[in-house]
Structures are given as C-alpha cells and as structure tokens.
Design an enzyme around this catalytic site. Sequence first.
Site, PDB file in Angstrom:
ATOM      1  N   GLU A 141      -4.062  -0.155   1.317  1.00  0.00           N
ATOM      2  CA  GLU A 141      -3.591  -0.034   2.705  1.00  0.00           C
ATOM      3  C   GLU A 141      -2.072  -0.016   2.784  1.00  0.00           C
ATOM      4  OE1 GLU A 141      -7.768  -1.253   2.822  1.00  0.00           O
ATOM      5  OE2 GLU A 141      -6.015  -2.021   1.728  1.00  0.00           O
ATOM      6  N   HIS A 151     -15.288  -8.848   7.645  1.00  0.00           N
ATOM      7  CA  HIS A 151     -15.425  -7.479   8.127  1.00  0.00           C
ATOM      8  C   HIS A 151     -15.858  -7.433   9.596  1.00  0.00           C
ATOM      9  CE1 HIS A 151     -15.922  -7.184   3.754  1.00  0.00           C
ATOM     10  NE2 HIS A 151     -15.528  -5.928   3.850  1.00  0.00           N
TER      11      HIS A 151
END
Length: 309
Positions: free
Chosen positions: A43, A112
């Site tokens: 990321e 998540h």
Amino acid sequence: METDDRVIVLGEDVGPYGGVFGATRGLHERFGERRVLDTPISETTFVGAAVGAAMCGFRPVVELMFADFVGFGFNPLVNQAAKAHYMFGGQVTVPLVVRTAIGAGLRAGPQHSQMMYSLFAHVPGLKTVAPATPYEAKGLIMSAIEDGGPVVFCEHKALYADRGDVPEPPYKIQIGSANVVREGTDVTVVAACQMLKRALTAAEALEASGISLEIINPRTIFPLDTSLILESVAKTRHLVVVDEDNAFCGFGSEVVSTVTREAFGALAAGPVLVTPPHTPVPFSPVLEDTYLPGSDAIAQAARHVLESA
C-alpha cells in the site's frame, strides 16, 4: 475513463482479476494495462505512486482493498496528498480517489471489518464519501473523480450485493449533500451505509405504533451537510444518530456534538447515539450480529428519545 485519458486505475488485483469485490471487472480488457495497473502487495508503494501521479496531472483511482490496511499508505495519503494543496499555496492539486472497503457483517474478522471513515474525515484536506445505494455509488464516484482534491471513497462490503436503479447516462451527486430518504415528523434519524437500511426497517416497525421517523442519509462524512440535519431537527425536535463506527471520536459523536452546539434550543430531549461497543469487530457470527446495531436498537432509541421529552 472513456472521456478522460488522465483517469487511471491501480491497486492489488484490479487488472484481469477485476478486483477482490469485482468493482474493476472488465476495465483491464477495455482500457489495457497502461491505464489499469496491477500493483505489488504494498500500500505504501501504490498509494504513494498514485499521489505522485495526481500531482503530475493524472487522475488516479486507487483500490485500497480494505480500509483496515490504510496504515501502510498513511504517510502518502495523510501527510502528502491531504496537505500538498495547502503547503504549496494552491499551486499543486492532488485529484486522487482512494476507493476502499469498510464495515462489518460479512464474518471477515477484526482486521478486515472496521468502518474507518471517521479517521479519514478527521484529516484536513481529505473528503470522505460513503454511498448507501447503487445510485449514489455511481453519482458520487463521478463527482469524486472530477474533484480537484483527494477523496476517500468508502464502500461498505455488506452493500456490494445490493441492487437498484442506476441510469446509464453519466450523472453526478454533489459531494457534501445529504438527502432525506424518508420524511417524518417525530424523530430525526441520521444513518449512513448499512445502518441506513436498518433505520428504514425500524421506521416501518414504528409506523404501526404511530411514531414517524425522518431518516437522513449523509452520503458524505466530510464535508457534512449539517444544514439539512439541522433543518430536520428543527422540525422533529428529536435526534437519533446511528453509526457503525465506534462512538469515541466517531462520526456519530460529531453529528450529536454539532446539533447540540448549533440547535440546542430546538431539542425537546437529549440526542441518542446508537453505536457498537468499543471493542474490535468479533469474528464469531453470533457475536458480530450482537455487536452491530440492529433495527430493534434503533427503534428502542427512538422511543427513548420521545419518552424523555
């Protein structure tokens, strides 16, 4: 992408695979690998590359697979993209969109399933969008891509399977404009994303007992359409805010604070905030269902605020 070749898409599995949730399906075949770029699992790398590309004239649309992973892209997003326009006196713009999945309810576990939109909205220089319907998703993503600054576009995982009318021609929904989803007279309910559906269910249940809820969908977390919320509260004189995020320093708390500060005299009773407990999202299906605010909890909050008047 058809009308502006500056728009590029990048992220993990956004190419031939079509994105982990299928949101970029078909784009690689249609626009090629120079405009739809699969990236390494980093990321920091691909968010940073997108920020640089935006500063150089592109309009990148990044898919950050889960909002929970933003920590790895925090520096380029928060310290660079959000501040470049300010730091360089308006000489630099960062027309960047970061699409990311938020929310609980799919048994994805605590790493998540976080909401995260309050975190993004807290950062000056970032706009934070959170559609609740397919119609809003298209209209708001069009506005986000054409916006001149960085936008974090939050997509609730539990809403990906929802279906609804979406016009084929391009259209835009203004960032910063909420809408009244259901008109009512007794209690104003502010609810975003998945919580909007649960608020509507609560409204239908309460209607039989003569309680009328006015439900507002914020659509964008920042900038927030406070004027519409205050207008509704002035009419109903009662407020319930339903937020899937944690209450402490969260979006729901901000709405309650704003209404209390700006329209205290209009309130017949103290506002009620409905949120999950201040814990990580459980993985256990039974615990996760208990963790998330349901329609019964919303209906109970509406009754409570009316009884407190």
